[in-house]
Design a protein around this motif. Structure first.
Motif, mmCIF file in Angstrom:
data_model
loop_
_atom_site.group_PDB
_atom_site.id
_atom_site.type_symbol
_atom_site.label_atom_id
_atom_site.label_comp_id
_atom_site.label_asym_id
_atom_site.label_seq_id
_atom_site.Cartn_x
_atom_site.Cartn_y
_atom_site.Cartn_z
ATOM 1 N N LEU A 2 0.988 -1.231 -0.120
ATOM 2 C CA LEU A 2 0.096 -0.048 -0.085
ATOM 3 C C LEU A 2 0.655 1.285 0.121
ATOM 4 O O LEU A 2 0.709 2.271 -0.702
ATOM 5 C CB LEU A 2 -0.959 0.173 1.233
ATOM 6 C CG LEU A 2 -1.893 1.350 1.389
ATOM 7 C CD1 LEU A 2 -2.877 1.376 0.134
ATOM 8 C CD2 LEU A 2 -2.640 1.241 2.625
ATOM 9 N N GLU A 3 2.127 1.153 0.943
ATOM 10 C CA GLU A 3 2.864 2.524 0.786
ATOM 11 C C GLU A 3 3.572 2.702 -0.583
ATOM 12 O O GLU A 3 3.811 3.761 -0.858
ATOM 13 C CB GLU A 3 3.631 2.366 2.022
ATOM 14 C CG GLU A 3 3.019 2.197 3.548
ATOM 15 C CD GLU A 3 2.788 0.884 3.960
ATOM 16 O OE1 GLU A 3 2.975 -0.198 3.111
ATOM 17 O OE2 GLU A 3 1.686 0.929 4.749
ATOM 18 N N GLN A 4 3.874 1.583 -1.152
ATOM 19 C CA GLN A 4 4.789 1.702 -2.308
ATOM 20 C C GLN A 4 3.908 2.000 -3.692
ATOM 21 O O GLN A 4 4.268 3.106 -4.190
ATOM 22 C CB GLN A 4 5.524 0.409 -2.741
ATOM 23 C CG GLN A 4 6.452 0.148 -1.447
ATOM 24 C CD GLN A 4 6.873 -1.293 -1.606
ATOM 25 O OE1 GLN A 4 6.624 -2.313 -2.390
ATOM 26 N NE2 GLN A 4 7.946 -1.742 -0.807
ATOM 27 N N GLU A 47 -13.415 -5.747 -7.841
ATOM 28 C CA GLU A 47 -13.632 -5.356 -8.980
ATOM 29 C C GLU A 47 -13.130 -3.946 -9.217
ATOM 30 O O GLU A 47 -12.533 -3.778 -10.201
ATOM 31 C CB GLU A 47 -15.311 -5.654 -9.123
ATOM 32 C CG GLU A 47 -15.587 -5.237 -10.623
ATOM 33 C CD GLU A 47 -15.124 -6.334 -11.649
ATOM 34 O OE1 GLU A 47 -14.682 -5.725 -12.879
ATOM 35 O OE2 GLU A 47 -14.810 -7.215 -11.320
ATOM 36 N N VAL A 48 -13.343 -3.103 -8.294
ATOM 37 C CA VAL A 48 -12.860 -1.658 -8.582
ATOM 38 C C VAL A 48 -11.402 -1.687 -8.767
ATOM 39 O O VAL A 48 -10.802 -1.020 -9.726
ATOM 40 C CB VAL A 48 -13.398 -0.788 -7.457
ATOM 41 C CG1 VAL A 48 -12.290 0.467 -7.307
ATOM 42 C CG2 VAL A 48 -14.847 -0.499 -7.250
ATOM 43 N N GLY A 49 -10.584 -2.476 -7.819
ATOM 44 C CA GLY A 49 -9.231 -2.843 -7.969
ATOM 45 C C GLY A 49 -8.943 -3.199 -9.379
ATOM 46 O O GLY A 49 -7.631 -2.805 -10.182
ATOM 47 N N ARG A 50 -9.525 -4.254 -9.728
ATOM 48 C CA ARG A 50 -9.163 -4.904 -11.203
ATOM 49 C C ARG A 50 -9.345 -3.508 -12.287
ATOM 50 O O ARG A 50 -8.644 -3.528 -13.207
ATOM 51 C CB ARG A 50 -9.979 -5.975 -11.357
ATOM 52 C CG ARG A 50 -9.559 -7.015 -10.924
ATOM 53 C CD ARG A 50 -10.511 -8.524 -11.123
ATOM 54 N NE ARG A 50 -9.986 -9.453 -10.461
ATOM 55 C CZ ARG A 50 -10.632 -10.136 -9.332
ATOM 56 N NH1 ARG A 50 -12.340 -9.593 -9.045
ATOM 57 N NH2 ARG A 50 -10.585 -11.179 -8.621
ATOM 58 N N LEU A 51 -10.544 -2.724 -12.206
ATOM 59 C CA LEU A 51 -10.709 -1.831 -13.196
ATOM 60 C C LEU A 51 -9.557 -0.590 -13.174
ATOM 61 O O LEU A 51 -8.947 -0.161 -13.986
ATOM 62 C CB LEU A 51 -11.957 -1.380 -13.083
ATOM 63 C CG LEU A 51 -13.225 -2.095 -13.349
ATOM 64 C CD1 LEU A 51 -14.539 -1.521 -12.882
ATOM 65 C CD2 LEU A 51 -13.253 -2.199 -14.848
ATOM 66 N N GLU A 52 -9.155 -0.500 -11.916
ATOM 67 C CA GLU A 52 -8.132 0.617 -11.552
ATOM 68 C C GLU A 52 -6.671 0.079 -12.197
ATOM 69 O O GLU A 52 -6.073 0.819 -12.743
ATOM 70 C CB GLU A 52 -7.832 0.601 -10.208
ATOM 71 C CG GLU A 52 -7.085 1.935 -9.812
ATOM 72 C CD GLU A 52 -7.075 2.108 -8.159
ATOM 73 O OE1 GLU A 52 -6.024 2.001 -7.634
ATOM 74 O OE2 GLU A 52 -8.201 2.377 -7.504
ATOM 75 N N ASP A 53 -6.475 -1.264 -11.874
ATOM 76 C CA ASP A 53 -5.139 -1.544 -12.173
ATOM 77 C C ASP A 53 -5.102 -1.565 -13.990
ATOM 78 O O ASP A 53 -4.264 -1.318 -14.624
ATOM 79 C CB ASP A 53 -5.037 -3.084 -11.896
ATOM 80 C CG ASP A 53 -3.697 -3.476 -12.283
ATOM 81 O OD1 ASP A 53 -2.695 -3.005 -11.476
ATOM 82 O OD2 ASP A 53 -3.384 -4.423 -12.928
ATOM 83 N N ALA A 54 -6.299 -2.254 -14.513
ATOM 84 C CA ALA A 54 -6.338 -2.271 -15.956
ATOM 85 C C ALA A 54 -6.170 -0.747 -16.600
ATOM 86 O O ALA A 54 -5.418 -0.588 -17.758
ATOM 87 C CB ALA A 54 -7.534 -2.459 -16.366
ATOM 88 N N PRO A 75 0.226 -4.712 -7.540
ATOM 89 C CA PRO A 75 -1.135 -4.612 -7.230
ATOM 90 C C PRO A 75 -2.091 -5.719 -7.639
ATOM 91 O O PRO A 75 -2.859 -6.320 -7.178
ATOM 92 C CB PRO A 75 -1.596 -3.275 -7.547
ATOM 93 C CG PRO A 75 -0.291 -2.573 -7.553
ATOM 94 C CD PRO A 75 0.509 -3.350 -7.997
ATOM 95 N N LYS A 76 -1.752 -5.887 -9.176
ATOM 96 C CA LYS A 76 -2.786 -7.027 -9.801
ATOM 97 C C LYS A 76 -2.204 -8.415 -9.213
ATOM 98 O O LYS A 76 -3.316 -9.309 -8.984
ATOM 99 C CB LYS A 76 -2.404 -6.899 -11.281
ATOM 100 C CG LYS A 76 -2.860 -7.942 -12.097
ATOM 101 C CD LYS A 76 -4.325 -7.761 -12.266
ATOM 102 C CE LYS A 76 -4.862 -8.666 -13.408
ATOM 103 N NZ LYS A 76 -5.509 -9.910 -13.016
#
Length: 168
Positions: A2-4, A47-54, A75-76
């Protein structure tokens, strides 16, 4: 992580898991609706994380000259693990005997690492086996709410405590 990397979904996941932990530690068994609510929020955050990472790390379409799949972001990788191990991560909500964290396992390993740091290594394989057997016995005694001194004394006298057997 999270910090990185600072993905926004990670903070939401931390808050959700800490909120779920607090609900479990409040002492009341969670209703199936409350568990379903936590699980649904967990899934939405993934789901939000996957969209953000994409958006932040679009897949590379051009060949890089290397074989295999392109490297994923950290993160992915975490998102994939949280999705793949969803049941294991959320088990503490339903089964109160499952701890929220693995701190006990880390404490069990810490003594081994301290011993390695102090002496560098074990002098023999037999010495390592004896060390691990003693550490395991002490750890089990603590987990079974036995006095460590009493458990060691019983073992020295040839009468170690025995875990109750479970009938299938």
């Amino acid at each position: 992580m999270l910090e990185q990397e600072k993905p926004s979904w990670a903070k939401a996941m931390i808050n959700l898991l800490l909120e779920a932990k607090a609900a479990v530690e409040a002492g009341e068994t969670l209703t199936s609706d409350a568990i379903a609510c936590f699980a649904a929020r967990y899934d939405r955050i993934l789901e939000v994380g996957r969209l953000e990472d994409a958006k932040q790390n679009p897949p590379i379409e051009q060949p890089t000259g290397k074989r295999g799949k392109p490297k994923q972001s950290k993160p992915k990788n975490l998102l994939d693990r949280l999705g793949e191990h969803r049941l294991a991560v959320l088990t503490f909500l339903c089964d109160l005997s499952v701890p929220f964290d693995n701190n006990q396992a880390e404490r069990d390993v810490r003594m081994v690492k301290v011993q390695q740091k102090i002496s560098g290594t074990f002098r023999s394989e037999q010495g390592a086996k004896v060390f691990f057997r003693i550490r395991s016995y002490i750890s089990t005694a603590k987990k079974q709410a036995h006095s460590i001194i009493d458990a060691i004394e019983q073992a020295i006298r040839g009468k170690p405590f025995m875990l109750p057997t479970q009938n299938p």
